[in-house]
Design a protein around this motif. Structure first.
Motif, short mmCIF file in Angstrom:
data_model
loop_
_atom_site.label_atom_id
_atom_site.label_comp_id
_atom_site.label_asym_id
_atom_site.label_seq_id
_atom_site.Cartn_x
_atom_site.Cartn_y
_atom_site.Cartn_z
N ASP A 1 5.10 4.50 1.55
CA ASP A 1 4.68 3.29 1.67
C ASP A 1 4.67 2.78 2.78
OD1 ASP A 1 7.20 2.42 2.70
OD2 ASP A 1 8.13 2.11 1.03
N ASP A 2 4.14 1.31 2.88
CA ASP A 2 3.61 0.91 4.31
C ASP A 2 4.75 0.39 5.00
OD1 ASP A 2 4.50 -1.17 2.84
OD2 ASP A 2 2.41 -2.22 2.60
N LYS B 1 -4.95 10.19 -0.16
CA LYS B 1 -5.74 8.85 -0.81
C LYS B 1 -4.72 7.64 -0.32
CE LYS B 1 -8.38 6.67 -4.16
NZ LYS B 1 -8.97 6.77 -5.73
N LYS B 2 -5.23 6.64 0.00
CA LYS B 2 -4.61 5.43 0.18
C LYS B 2 -4.86 4.52 -1.13
CE LYS B 2 -5.04 1.35 3.15
NZ LYS B 2 -5.62 0.73 4.38
N LEU C 1 -2.85 14.03 3.88
CA LEU C 1 -3.48 12.79 3.42
C LEU C 1 -4.44 12.79 2.27
CD1 LEU C 1 -2.97 9.60 3.16
CD2 LEU C 1 -4.65 9.39 4.84
N THR D 1 0.84 -1.22 0.10
CA THR D 1 0.00 -0.04 -0.14
C THR D 1 0.88 1.24 0.03
OG1 THR D 1 -1.76 -1.01 1.40
CG2 THR D 1 -1.96 1.17 1.03
N TYR E 1 9.36 7.30 2.25
CA TYR E 1 8.58 8.42 1.30
C TYR E 1 9.56 8.99 0.50
CZ TYR E 1 10.59 11.79 4.51
OH TYR E 1 11.31 12.84 5.27
N CYS F 1 4.62 10.71 -1.51
CA CYS F 1 4.13 9.38 -1.61
C CYS F 1 4.86 8.42 -0.62
CB CYS F 1 4.39 8.75 -3.07
SG CYS F 1 3.56 7.10 -3.13
N PHE G 1 0.61 5.85 0.14
CA PHE G 1 -0.09 6.76 0.93
C PHE G 1 0.06 8.30 0.12
CE2 PHE G 1 0.40 3.54 3.86
CZ PHE G 1 -0.91 3.19 4.56
N TRP G 2 -0.90 8.88 -0.42
CA TRP G 2 -0.62 10.19 -1.19
C TRP G 2 -1.05 11.24 -0.38
CZ3 TRP G 2 2.25 10.16 -5.51
CH2 TRP G 2 2.12 9.09 -6.50
N TYR G 3 0.11 12.27 -0.43
CA TYR G 3 -0.11 13.44 0.16
C TYR G 3 -0.03 14.68 -0.60
CZ TYR G 3 0.75 10.49 4.38
OH TYR G 3 0.44 9.90 5.58
#
Length: 754
Positions: free
Chosen positions: A739-740, A716-717, A714, A705, A744, A737, A707-709
């Motif tokens: 990651d899990d 969207k995931k 934040l 996954t 970033y 961006c 995660f976009w900032y």
């Protein structure tokens, strides 16, 4: 002392505007130009004045030439007496020296001018040897019209050089200057034969030549007629004349037979490809031992003015397409970053906003360096250039003599390796001759009579080891740039070669070399018009193969001998080209340069602890004391993982991390690679018609996954391969961006209204 003072005050000017003559390496005349005053006045060299010519001309014009000081007082007194008795001028007493002065400084025939002529004759004798005076005389004697000099007459009336003339032909040329208006060669040949034989009879009476020679000369028919001056190798001839404006004879390195073969092949080939609206071709052939240019064809037909035949394609600035790639790979070999079996990624890649594509618009995934070069793949080449740096390649090309690249240096970027720069066929052929010469580039020799003993130091661009690796790769015949339907594959020359096709299919290149020759071929249109059928493989390479088969058929493969020194072999993992590691059961051999090529353990797979079912992965913090299983998973780069996902190519993925783990990974390591948008760019939007912008990334194999900032908020995931869209607003925008695993990456763009 008085004479010397006058000689100093009134120096004699013997400078003459000669025609420029271009000769082949064997001395044959290739091209002749009119002099500046529009005369055919060819310069005769001393070795061209044969004993037969010298004896004939001196017997007829000046028997005591070797003994007088410029004038013959006995002859002058005898002529004066005859003229006084007859009351008119019945005979002259001019020596060859005096006649030369009259040809240099024409004057009316008066007693005052005669005195000046005598003084000038003394000056000429003072400053020049007898042989030099005779040479000057033979260069100036008139033959009617705009033809002056015995060599001009020999070439234009008999089609041969003076040293090849027979006694009959030499005698003919000695008598014409006295009566150029009546003894007109090609028009009054019967009268010329009568006068010629009269003088041959005099030669016989004085036993100047043996009886058999005189008899044969008198029986020899006269076939003289006005011929056109030689006009061969026009592009090189015009070039050499412009570079040497005051040199009467320029000895080129052209091999006559080789040039004729090249011209015939290029002419025939041009007629075949006209059907595809391809009108121009250029060829350069270099002898690798002497670096002499032995054949030079700037176009298929110099006389074709409609298609720009007079443009010199050897010096025209064109786009090289992929033809510079071998140099880049050689630099990478020498930098130690790759070896032939090193794996490179041929997948869609964004290089800071530059997204190149392959020629066939297909991608091959991970490939070896030798495969990437032999198949001329674009993405690996751009990645290599980014790694070694554009300035390194530019500086290397500058050292190799690429003039346009030097001028464009500040403007060149990654696209230059795909043809985004200007080069000439001469520069490219010289570069490839450097590959044949073990990585040392030397100046091409267009002039001179080299015996092969000259060994210029040249400029080393690559090590001998890197040059060998390039040659070994470019000698492969299982390549896509082998011409389609090559019907004479058993005539495939044993050469190393590389093709290139410029953007828009405007230029097709094929440059090859073996031990003896380097041949450069360019095909296209001087107008710059692209043609859909134009390509280096199918348009230029067939001509290259024909040239090699005609000039050096069935050559040896000595060029493939491995150089001594630091080039050696080692076992590597076929998955990466690195030293085999824990997960490398199979191994292959690979060349490497000792002390240069990097020594790195293979990491194409990495160990991961999972549960027995393989559904959960553990880190060192949460791995249970028992029940964990050590497995290996592909250690793919983000761009390769994204490529596999987009093509639905199955590969093992790392299971999700233990959800009960309380470890915080932090931001160590490399975060996802943001492929859209481009860092530092400006994006313009229409406020009346808003559109969405796309976000995209490439993440590692162990990422499930991302995660976009937007501006640290934040947004969207999503999955790593999922496209995310947002509606932008004017102003600066920070995009992140993560990651899990907590890794970033960021970039900054500016949104502007149109």
């Amino acid at each position: 002392m008085g004479f010397l003072s006058i000689d100093f005050l009134y120096p004699l000017n013997t400078s003459v505007a000669y025609s420029t003559v271009i000769t082949a390496r064997d001395g044959d005349i290739l091209h002749a130009f009119l002099s500046r005053d529009d005369k055919w006045r060819l310069y005769v060299e001393l070795p061209e004045i044969t004993p037969t010519l010298r004896d004939a001309i001196l017997f007829k014009e000046d028997k005591y030439f070797r003994y007088h000081v410029g004038f013959n007082p006995v002859s002058m007194l005898r002529a004066a007496g005859r003229n006084f008795v007859s009351g008119r001028r019945t005979s002259g007493a001019s020596t060859i020296t005096m006649q030369t002065i009259r040809l240099l400084e024409p004057r009316q025939r008066t007693y005052g001018n005669k005195a000046i002529e005598l003084f000038r004759a003394l000056q000429l004798e003072l400053h020049y040897s007898k042989d030099e005076i005779l040479q000057l005389y033979l260069n100036l004697i008139p033959y009617g019209g705009n033809i002056e000099g015995l060599k001009s007459a020999s070439l234009l009336y008999f089609g041969k050089l003076p040293q090849l003339l027979s006694l009959a032909e030499l005698t003919t040329l000695t008598i014409v200057p006295n009566r150029p208006s009546s003894l007109r060669l090609g028009i009054n040949n019967s009268l010329v034969v009568q006068e010629r034989n009269r003088w041959l009879a005099r030669f016989r009476a004085k036993h100047l030549f043996d009886e058999t020679t005189i008899t044969d000369a008198m029986a020899e028919p006269l076939t003289a007629y006005r011929r056109s001056a030689p006009q061969l190798v026009p592009h090189l001839s015009h070039r050499l004349r412009a570079e040497n404006p005051d040199v009467p004879i320029i000895h080129s390195a052209i091999h006559t037979a080789t040039q004729a073969t090249v011209e015939q092949l290029i002419r025939n080939y041009a007629n075949r490809i006209k059907a595809y609206s391809i009108h121009n071709s250029a060829v350069l052939v270099v002898d690798n031992q002497t670096h002499e240019v032995v054949a030079y064809a700037g176009s298929a037909d110099f006389g074709n003015t409609f298609d720009g035949g007079q443009v010199d394609g050897v010096r025209a600035i064109r786009s090289p397409g992929s033809a510079l790639k071998p140099l880049l790979y050689g630099l990478s070999f020498d930098a130690g970053t790759i070896t032939p079996k090193s794996k490179l990624s041929d997948v869609p890649t964004n290089f800071g906003g530059y997204e190149p594509d392959n020629y066939d618009r297909k991608f091959n995934g991970p490939v070896t360096a030798e495969f990437a070069l032999a198949n001329s793949l674009n993405i690996p080449a751009v990645a290599l250039l980014k790694e070694i740096g554009t300035p390194v390649l530019v500086e290397t090309l500058r050292k190799a003599g690429f003039k346009t690249v030097r001028k464009q240096a500040k403007e060149l970027g990654l696209s230059m390796i795909l043809g985004g720069c200007g080069v000439t066929l001469e520069e490219m052929t010289r570069l490839y001759a450097g590959f044949a010469n073990g990585g040392v580039v030397k100046e091409l020799r267009f002039t001179g009579r080299s015996d092969g003993s000259v060994r210029e130091t040249g400029t080393r661009l690559l090590s001998r080891e890197a040059a060998f690796l390039i040659t070994n790769t470019l000698s492969q015949i299982t390549r896509p740039d082998l011409p389609n339907n090559f019907d004479n594959s058993y005539h495939l020359p044993q050469i190393a070669w590389k093709t290139g096709t410029s953007y828009g299919r405007r230029d097709a290149w094929s440059i090859g070399y073996n031990q003896r020759y380097t041949i450069g071929v360019w095909v296209g249109n001087f107008s710059g018009i692209g043609v859909a059928e134009l390509s280096g493989a199918n348009t230029a390479t067939p001509l290259l193969f024909q040239l090699f088969n005609a000039l050096d058929y069935n050559s040896s493969r000595d060029k493939l001998r491995k150089p001594g020194g630091s080039l050696s072999m080692r076992l590597v993992c076929p998955e990466t080209g690195d030293i085999p590691g824990e997960f490398c059961p199979s191994q292959v051999t690979d060349y490497f340069i000792m002390g240069v090529s990097r020594y790195r353990r293979c990491q194409h797979r990495k160990p991961i602890f999972t549960n027995a079912a393989g559904t959960v992965s553990y880190c060192a913090h949460c791995k249970p004391d028992s029940g964990a299983v050590r497995r290996s998973y592909p250690n793919l780069s983000p761009e390769v993982a994204a490529f596999y996902q987009s093509r639905h190519i199955p590969f093992e993925t790392v299971p999700p991390h233990n959800p009960t783990c309380e470890r915080i990974f932090g931001s160590t390591g490399t975060g996802p690679l943001i492929t859209s948008l481009n860092d530092g760019s400006d994006y313009f939007i229409n406020s009346r018609q808003l559109t969405d912008l796309e976000l995209g990334c490439q993440a590692a194999n162990d990422v499930q996954t991302v995660f976009w900032y937007l501006n640290d908020k934040l947004y969207k995931k999503a999955r790593p391969d999922e496209a995310v869209f947002f509606r932008p607003k004017p102003g600066p925008l920070k995009i992140s961006c993560a990651d899990d695993k907590g890794r970033y990456s960021d970039l900054h763009v500016t949104i502007k209204n149109e």
